[in-house]
Write a protein that holds these residues in place. Structure first.
Motif, short mmCIF file in Angstrom:
data_model
loop_
_atom_site.label_atom_id
_atom_site.label_comp_id
_atom_site.label_asym_id
_atom_site.label_seq_id
_atom_site.Cartn_x
_atom_site.Cartn_y
_atom_site.Cartn_z
N PHE A 153 0.84 -1.19 0.00
CA PHE A 153 0.00 0.00 0.00
C PHE A 153 0.88 1.25 0.00
O PHE A 153 2.04 1.23 0.44
CB PHE A 153 -0.95 -0.01 1.19
N VAL A 154 0.33 2.36 -0.48
CA VAL A 154 1.14 3.51 -0.91
C VAL A 154 1.30 4.55 0.18
O VAL A 154 0.31 5.05 0.74
CB VAL A 154 0.50 4.13 -2.17
N ASP A 155 2.54 4.90 0.44
CA ASP A 155 2.87 6.00 1.34
C ASP A 155 2.52 7.31 0.62
O ASP A 155 3.12 7.65 -0.40
CB ASP A 155 4.35 5.95 1.69
N ARG A 156 1.55 8.04 1.16
CA ARG A 156 1.06 9.23 0.47
C ARG A 156 2.12 10.30 0.33
O ARG A 156 2.26 10.93 -0.73
CB ARG A 156 -0.16 9.78 1.22
N SER A 157 2.90 10.50 1.37
CA SER A 157 3.95 11.53 1.30
C SER A 157 5.00 11.17 0.26
O SER A 157 5.47 12.03 -0.49
CB SER A 157 4.61 11.70 2.67
N GLU A 158 5.37 9.89 0.22
CA GLU A 158 6.35 9.45 -0.78
C GLU A 158 5.80 9.65 -2.19
O GLU A 158 6.53 10.11 -3.09
CB GLU A 158 6.71 7.99 -0.56
N LEU A 159 4.55 9.32 -2.40
CA LEU A 159 3.95 9.48 -3.73
C LEU A 159 3.97 10.93 -4.17
O LEU A 159 4.41 11.24 -5.30
CB LEU A 159 2.52 8.95 -3.71
N VAL A 160 3.53 11.83 -3.32
CA VAL A 160 3.51 13.25 -3.66
C VAL A 160 4.94 13.75 -3.91
O VAL A 160 5.20 14.50 -4.86
CB VAL A 160 2.81 14.06 -2.55
N ARG A 161 5.86 13.31 -3.07
CA ARG A 161 7.26 13.74 -3.20
C ARG A 161 7.87 13.24 -4.51
O ARG A 161 8.56 13.99 -5.21
CB ARG A 161 8.05 13.22 -2.00
N GLU A 162 7.62 11.98 -4.85
CA GLU A 162 8.18 11.44 -6.09
C GLU A 162 7.59 12.11 -7.31
O GLU A 162 8.29 12.36 -8.30
CB GLU A 162 7.97 9.92 -6.14
N CYS A 163 6.29 12.39 -7.28
CA CYS A 163 5.68 13.12 -8.39
C CYS A 163 6.32 14.49 -8.56
O CYS A 163 6.66 14.90 -9.68
CB CYS A 163 4.17 13.24 -8.17
N ALA A 164 6.51 15.20 -7.45
CA ALA A 164 7.11 16.53 -7.51
C ALA A 164 8.53 16.46 -8.07
O ALA A 164 8.97 17.34 -8.82
CB ALA A 164 7.10 17.16 -6.13
N ARG A 165 9.25 15.41 -7.70
CA ARG A 165 10.64 15.25 -8.17
C ARG A 165 10.70 15.12 -9.68
O ARG A 165 11.70 15.48 -10.30
CB ARG A 165 11.25 14.02 -7.49
N HIS A 166 9.60 14.63 -10.26
CA HIS A 166 9.55 14.46 -11.72
C HIS A 166 8.64 15.48 -12.39
O HIS A 166 8.17 15.27 -13.51
CB HIS A 166 9.10 13.04 -12.04
N GLY A 167 8.38 16.58 -11.69
CA GLY A 167 7.72 17.71 -12.33
C GLY A 167 6.21 17.74 -12.28
O GLY A 167 5.59 18.54 -12.98
N VAL A 168 5.58 16.89 -11.44
CA VAL A 168 4.13 16.87 -11.33
C VAL A 168 3.73 17.21 -9.90
O VAL A 168 4.13 16.53 -8.95
CB VAL A 168 3.55 15.49 -11.71
N ASP A 169 2.96 18.28 -9.74
CA ASP A 169 2.47 18.68 -8.42
C ASP A 169 1.15 17.99 -8.16
O ASP A 169 0.09 18.47 -8.58
CB ASP A 169 2.33 20.21 -8.34
N LEU A 170 1.20 16.85 -7.50
CA LEU A 170 0.03 16.01 -7.29
C LEU A 170 -0.77 16.47 -6.08
O LEU A 170 -0.22 16.65 -4.99
CB LEU A 170 0.46 14.56 -7.08
#
Length: 233
Positions: A178-195
């Motif tokens: 199951f998905v760590d929400r903070s990690e998901l948002v952080r990884e998206c931001a690292r690749h240019g997507v503000d989730l």
């Protein structure tokens, strides 16, 4: 709906072949995936240019297809399960067999990337997020839905949901993924997507009055099931 039993280890991809006949049965083992596909499609705007492409990661049998038909996209679905992809093709999806951690499509090819009910099945979340973001053109939209890595989600999405009509087939999820929400948002931001993310659940009113057609409704907490959307900078 027939009672389903787990016959493989949790999160074993072979389950999707075992359950191939369930995909398009609105009362079957994938009932909630129909509800989520409709809710995910509601986040997808009409295409703003000719030839726009929607890449559907973990497309399964193409349940998103009826809900985005007419919005102007060429719908490309990526999945590992051949039996599901055959059904996706029958519903107008251009099917690509591939791993969502190594997508065999070009950088910037997509106006929209949908990653619905797939992130909680992968063992390398950063790699899959990187792929999803890589596929987006600048200004392209990422839409997701998945299950949060919380104790509450383990109880609701596994212990309880696997015993309820419309819930997931037993063993389809491994709560360790199951998905760590903070990690998901952080990884998206690292690749240019503000989730941006928000919680959802099935409408209890619909579950009583409109079964098997059930809407997903927003809730204040993201601690169980959540959606998200963001555009690539």
């Amino acid at each position: 709906m027939a009672t389903l039993r787990a016959t493989r280890p949790r999160n074993d991809p072979g389950q999707y072949d075992d359950l191939a006949a369930q995909w398009w049965d609105p009362r079957g083992g994938f009932a909630m995936l129909h509800w989520l596909a409709e809710a995910r499609a509601a986040l997808v705007p009409r295409a703003d240019r000719p030839g726009a492409v929607l890449v559907d990661l973990g497309c399964g049998a193409g349940l998103l297809a009826p809900h985005v038909a007419g919005k102007g996209y060429h719908h490309v679905g990526v999945d590992l399960t051949a039996s599901a992809l055959r059904q996706a093709r029958e519903h107008g999806v251009t099917a690509v067999r591939g791993d969502v951690a190594h997508v065999p499509l070009a950088d910037g090819c997509a106006d929209v990337v949908a990653a619905g009910e797939i992130l909680e099945h992968v063992t390398d979340l950063p790699a899959v997020v990187a792929q999803a973001c890589r596929l987006l053109r600048p200004g392209g939209l990422l839409v997701i839905d998945t299950i949060a890595a919380t104790a509450l989600a383990r109880v609701v999405a596994v212990t309880l949901a696997e015993r309820l009509p419309g819930g997931p087939p037993p063993g389809i999820h491994d709560p360790a993924l199951f998905v760590d929400r903070s990690e998901l948002v952080r990884e998206c931001a690292r690749h240019g997507v503000d989730l941006q993310i928000w919680g959802v659940r099935p409408s209890l009113v619909d579950a009583v009055r409109s079964w098997p057609r059930v809407r997903m409704v927003r809730v204040p907490t993201t601690a169980v099931l959540f959606q998200g959307a963001g555009r690539r900078r």
